[in-house]
Design a protein around this motif. Structure first.
Motif, PDB file in Angstrom:
ATOM      1  N   SER A 266       0.813  -1.218   0.000  1.00  0.00           N
ATOM      2  CA  SER A 266       0.000   0.000   0.000  1.00  0.00           C
ATOM      3  C   SER A 266       0.846   1.269   0.000  1.00  0.00           C
ATOM      4  CB  SER A 266      -0.919   0.014   1.229  1.00  0.00           C
ATOM      5  OG  SER A 266      -0.158   0.017   2.408  1.00  0.00           O
ATOM      6  N   GLY A 267       2.174   1.121   0.206  1.00  0.00           N
ATOM      7  CA  GLY A 267       3.058   2.262   0.207  1.00  0.00           C
ATOM      8  C   GLY A 267       2.817   3.164   1.394  1.00  0.00           C
ATOM      9  N   THR A 268       3.198   4.447   1.246  1.00  0.00           N
ATOM     10  CA  THR A 268       3.047   5.401   2.341  1.00  0.00           C
ATOM     11  C   THR A 268       1.838   6.313   2.148  1.00  0.00           C
ATOM     12  OG1 THR A 268       4.486   6.994   1.231  1.00  0.00           O
ATOM     13  CG2 THR A 268       5.539   5.434   2.729  1.00  0.00           C
ATOM     14  N   ARG A 269       1.135   6.180   1.047  1.00  0.00           N
ATOM     15  CA  ARG A 269      -0.011   7.044   0.796  1.00  0.00           C
ATOM     16  C   ARG A 269      -1.116   6.771   1.815  1.00  0.00           C
ATOM     17  NH1 ARG A 269      -3.826   6.531  -4.329  1.00  0.00           N
ATOM     18  NH2 ARG A 269      -3.406   4.403  -3.711  1.00  0.00           N
ATOM     19  N   SER A 270      -1.714   7.830   2.342  1.00  0.00           N
ATOM     20  CA  SER A 270      -2.727   7.692   3.392  1.00  0.00           C
ATOM     21  C   SER A 270      -4.092   7.381   2.797  1.00  0.00           C
ATOM     22  CB  SER A 270      -2.823   8.987   4.209  1.00  0.00           C
ATOM     23  OG  SER A 270      -1.573   9.322   4.741  1.00  0.00           O
ATOM     24  N   PRO A 271      -4.832   6.406   3.349  1.00  0.00           N
ATOM     25  CA  PRO A 271      -6.201   6.142   2.904  1.00  0.00           C
ATOM     26  C   PRO A 271      -7.083   7.373   3.132  1.00  0.00           C
ATOM     27  CG  PRO A 271      -5.387   4.363   4.301  1.00  0.00           C
ATOM     28  CD  PRO A 271      -4.407   5.490   4.413  1.00  0.00           C
ATOM     29  N   PHE A 272      -7.990   7.625   2.212  1.00  0.00           N
ATOM     30  CA  PHE A 272      -8.770   8.867   2.238  1.00  0.00           C
ATOM     31  C   PHE A 272      -9.724   8.949   3.427  1.00  0.00           C
ATOM     32  CE2 PHE A 272     -12.591  11.271   1.024  1.00  0.00           C
ATOM     33  CZ  PHE A 272     -12.015  12.495   0.736  1.00  0.00           C
ATOM     34  N   TRP A 273     -10.613   7.957   3.576  1.00  0.00           N
ATOM     35  CA  TRP A 273     -11.664   8.074   4.582  1.00  0.00           C
ATOM     36  C   TRP A 273     -11.164   8.035   6.017  1.00  0.00           C
ATOM     37  CZ3 TRP A 273     -15.760  10.518   3.606  1.00  0.00           C
ATOM     38  CH2 TRP A 273     -16.343  10.458   2.328  1.00  0.00           C
TER      39      TRP A 273
ATOM     40  N   THR B 110     -15.073   5.064  19.575  1.00  0.00           N
ATOM     41  CA  THR B 110     -16.153   5.839  18.973  1.00  0.00           C
ATOM     42  C   THR B 110     -17.258   6.146  19.979  1.00  0.00           C
ATOM     43  OG1 THR B 110     -17.042   3.727  18.168  1.00  0.00           O
ATOM     44  CG2 THR B 110     -15.745   5.038  16.621  1.00  0.00           C
ATOM     45  N   THR B 111     -17.541   5.209  20.876  1.00  0.00           N
ATOM     46  CA  THR B 111     -18.553   5.455  21.911  1.00  0.00           C
ATOM     47  C   THR B 111     -18.116   6.570  22.842  1.00  0.00           C
ATOM     48  OG1 THR B 111     -19.226   3.130  21.846  1.00  0.00           O
ATOM     49  CG2 THR B 111     -19.850   4.392  23.794  1.00  0.00           C
ATOM     50  N   VAL B 112     -16.850   6.552  23.220  1.00  0.00           N
ATOM     51  CA  VAL B 112     -16.320   7.596  24.106  1.00  0.00           C
ATOM     52  C   VAL B 112     -16.393   8.960  23.425  1.00  0.00           C
ATOM     53  CG1 VAL B 112     -14.310   8.376  25.400  1.00  0.00           C
ATOM     54  CG2 VAL B 112     -14.817   5.932  25.251  1.00  0.00           C
TER      55      VAL B 112
ATOM     56  N   PRO C 249     -22.396  12.535  15.027  1.00  0.00           N
ATOM     57  CA  PRO C 249     -22.433  11.869  13.723  1.00  0.00           C
ATOM     58  C   PRO C 249     -21.056  11.425  13.241  1.00  0.00           C
ATOM     59  CG  PRO C 249     -22.832  14.223  13.473  1.00  0.00           C
ATOM     60  CD  PRO C 249     -22.911  13.916  14.933  1.00  0.00           C
ATOM     61  N   LEU C 250     -20.007  12.166  13.607  1.00  0.00           N
ATOM     62  CA  LEU C 250     -18.660  11.769  13.184  1.00  0.00           C
ATOM     63  C   LEU C 250     -18.240  10.468  13.857  1.00  0.00           C
ATOM     64  CD1 LEU C 250     -16.855  15.232  13.196  1.00  0.00           C
ATOM     65  CD2 LEU C 250     -17.347  13.793  11.201  1.00  0.00           C
ATOM     66  N   GLY C 251     -18.546  10.326  15.144  1.00  0.00           N
ATOM     67  CA  GLY C 251     -18.229   9.083  15.848  1.00  0.00           C
ATOM     68  C   GLY C 251     -18.933   7.892  15.241  1.00  0.00           C
ATOM     69  N   LEU C 252     -20.186   8.078  14.851  1.00  0.00           N
ATOM     70  CA  LEU C 252     -20.948   6.993  14.209  1.00  0.00           C
ATOM     71  C   LEU C 252     -20.345   6.631  12.858  1.00  0.00           C
ATOM     72  CD1 LEU C 252     -24.574   8.183  15.064  1.00  0.00           C
ATOM     73  CD2 LEU C 252     -23.341   6.254  16.088  1.00  0.00           C
ATOM     74  N   ALA C 253     -19.861   7.635  12.116  1.00  0.00           N
ATOM     75  CA  ALA C 253     -19.261   7.368  10.806  1.00  0.00           C
ATOM     76  C   ALA C 253     -17.960   6.583  10.941  1.00  0.00           C
ATOM     77  CB  ALA C 253     -19.015   8.682  10.070  1.00  0.00           C
ATOM     78  N   VAL C 254     -17.124   6.939  11.924  1.00  0.00           N
ATOM     79  CA  VAL C 254     -15.871   6.199  12.140  1.00  0.00           C
ATOM     80  C   VAL C 254     -16.180   4.777  12.578  1.00  0.00           C
ATOM     81  CG1 VAL C 254     -13.766   6.054  13.510  1.00  0.00           C
ATOM     82  CG2 VAL C 254     -14.563   8.281  12.691  1.00  0.00           C
ATOM     83  N   LYS C 255     -17.191   4.597  13.395  1.00  0.00           N
ATOM     84  CA  LYS C 255     -17.578   3.264  13.838  1.00  0.00           C
ATOM     85  C   LYS C 255     -17.969   2.389  12.654  1.00  0.00           C
ATOM     86  CE  LYS C 255     -20.762   0.908  17.009  1.00  0.00           C
ATOM     87  NZ  LYS C 255     -21.833   1.115  18.009  1.00  0.00           N
ATOM     88  N   ALA C 256     -18.709   2.965  11.702  1.00  0.00           N
ATOM     89  CA  ALA C 256     -19.112   2.220  10.491  1.00  0.00           C
ATOM     90  C   ALA C 256     -17.881   1.858   9.651  1.00  0.00           C
ATOM     91  CB  ALA C 256     -20.095   3.048   9.675  1.00  0.00           C
ATOM     92  N   LEU C 257     -16.918   2.780   9.559  1.00  0.00           N
ATOM     93  CA  LEU C 257     -15.697   2.513   8.798  1.00  0.00           C
ATOM     94  C   LEU C 257     -14.881   1.397   9.439  1.00  0.00           C
ATOM     95  CD1 LEU C 257     -13.758   3.319   6.505  1.00  0.00           C
ATOM     96  CD2 LEU C 257     -12.754   4.982   8.064  1.00  0.00           C
TER      97      LEU C 257
END
Length: 381
Positions: A191-198, A264-266, A368-376
């Motif tokens: 995957s190299g050093t490039r950072s994943p987007f999401w 994510t819950t915290v 909503p951001l915590g919920l999105a990270v949890k889904a990811l």
């Protein structure tokens, strides 16, 4: 794992967190006198603080290259730069000069920030233990101590340069022990050093919410107490000091909480708690009530930023880690682009009470951001 054990494992980068917090705490407590010395309005002073954001983002863009080039001495070089730069705010009285000073300070602090967070993330990967909250707690301890000492120095009539020079000497002593080798890269990583987007975007926005709220209280709490609530210099300094102390307590507690609950819950619960604190600060009629609001805000917001940085470190590969953390830091620290400006201009238009109510609304975005990270995390698992 105990808090003492976490600090012992990460004692080298931890000392950098402590020293950097000492500086920013002393800076926050001197905002009223720095602002008065420049003869700037709320809106203009907020704009001048924007200089630190330009320096921060510039440093974070080049931090991975600095890390690769300097290796074990990277944190030492960054700490030396900030020790020299922190002498400047106390002697500059020209508005455009203060903007340039903030750029230099932002660059130095941003470089050290990325490198010390990367070292902690390396240690987390090596030990399998959460360490971010304990280290960010050390920053908060340093912040609270710096704010209190600077407030006492102001009451004693010390010049700003004298206060900053004392902090610079401490930073100079600390940097001698900041040598630490980056984590070794084992084998080939396709995957190299490039950072994943999401992972970078979502975790970056989590950090953005936390740092945006933190920055507004750091820069404007003393002024809110001294001007809105008619407090004295020492009472004003207790605003950022209260934030620092409660953030330290929250992060030490978060070290234990993060071992028992999902990150994510915290983040979601902490966002709601910190928003309630911002509302109390906005409605406060006395400095004591404002301290209560800042304290509740500090308890909640304390764990959000470290967890955001920790989550991205676990969502990427070792070779991606330094770059991913620097990118998340760029997103998070971009709060310094708009938070001081929005706080300053909204204060000028509607007053600091309305400004702090707006901070509460921003903090609720952590849900909503915590919920999105949890889904990811679920998809990647």
């Amino acid at each position: 794992m105990s808090i003492v054990s976490a600090i012992r494992i990460s004692r080298v980068p931890g000392s950098a967190f402590l020293a950097l917090g000492l500086f920013w705490g002393s800076f926050a407590a001197q905002v009223p006198v720095l602002k008065a010395g420049l003869g700037a309005s709320d809106g203009l002073f907020g704009t001048l603080l924007l200089g630190s954001a330009f320096g921060l983002v510039t440093a974070m863009l080049i931090a991975p290259r600095v890390d690769a080039a300097l290796g074990a001495r990277g944190m030492q070089a960054a700490a030396l730069l900030i020790a020299l730069a922190m002498l400047l705010p106390g002697i500059v009285t020209v508005q455009w000069g203060f903007f340039l000073v903030m750029m230099v300070l932002g660059f130095a602090a941003g470089l050290l920030d990325v490198l010390m967070n990367t070292r902690v993330s390396d240690l987390e990967a090596a030990t399998g233990k959460p360490l971010m909250n304990a280290n960010h707690a050390l920053f908060s301890v340093g912040y609270a101590v710096g704010a209190v000492l600077a407030g006492l120095g102001r009451e004693a009539g010390l010049h700003s340069f004298t206060i900053f020079a004392g902090v610079a000497l401490i930073m100079g002593a600390v940097l001698l022990g900041l040598r630490m080798q980056p984590a070794a890269e084992d084998g080939e990583d396709p995957s190299g050093t490039r950072s994943p987007f999401w992972p970078v975007i979502l975790c970056g926005l989590v950090v953005l919410v936390a740092f945006g709220a933190e920055a507004t209280v750091e820069a404007w709490s003393a002024l809110h107490i001294e001007r809105t609530l008619q407090g004295g210099a020492a009472e004003g300094a207790m605003g950022p000091a209260t934030l620092g102390l409660t953030m330290a307590f929250g992060r030490f507690a978060g070290q234990a909480v993060s071992e028992r609950f999902r990150a994510t819950t915290v983040v979601i619960v902490a966002g709601c708690v910190s928003a309630s604190g911002a509302v109390i600060a906005a409605l406060a009629a006395t400095p004591v009530v404002a301290y209560l609001g800042f304290g509740i805000l500090g308890l909640g917001v304390s764990v959000i930023g470290p967890l955001g940085l920790g989550m991205v470190g676990r969502l990427v590969t070792p070779r991606q880690r330094a770059r991913a953390i620097s990118r998340v830091a760029i997103v998070g620290f971009s709060a310094f682009f708009f938070a001081p400006v929005l706080m300053g201009w909204s204060s000028e238009l509607w007053g600091l009470r309305v400004s702090y109510a707006g901070v509460a609304g921003v903090l609720l975005l952590s849900v909503p951001l915590g919920l999105a990270v949890k889904a990811l995390q679920a998809r990647r698992a």
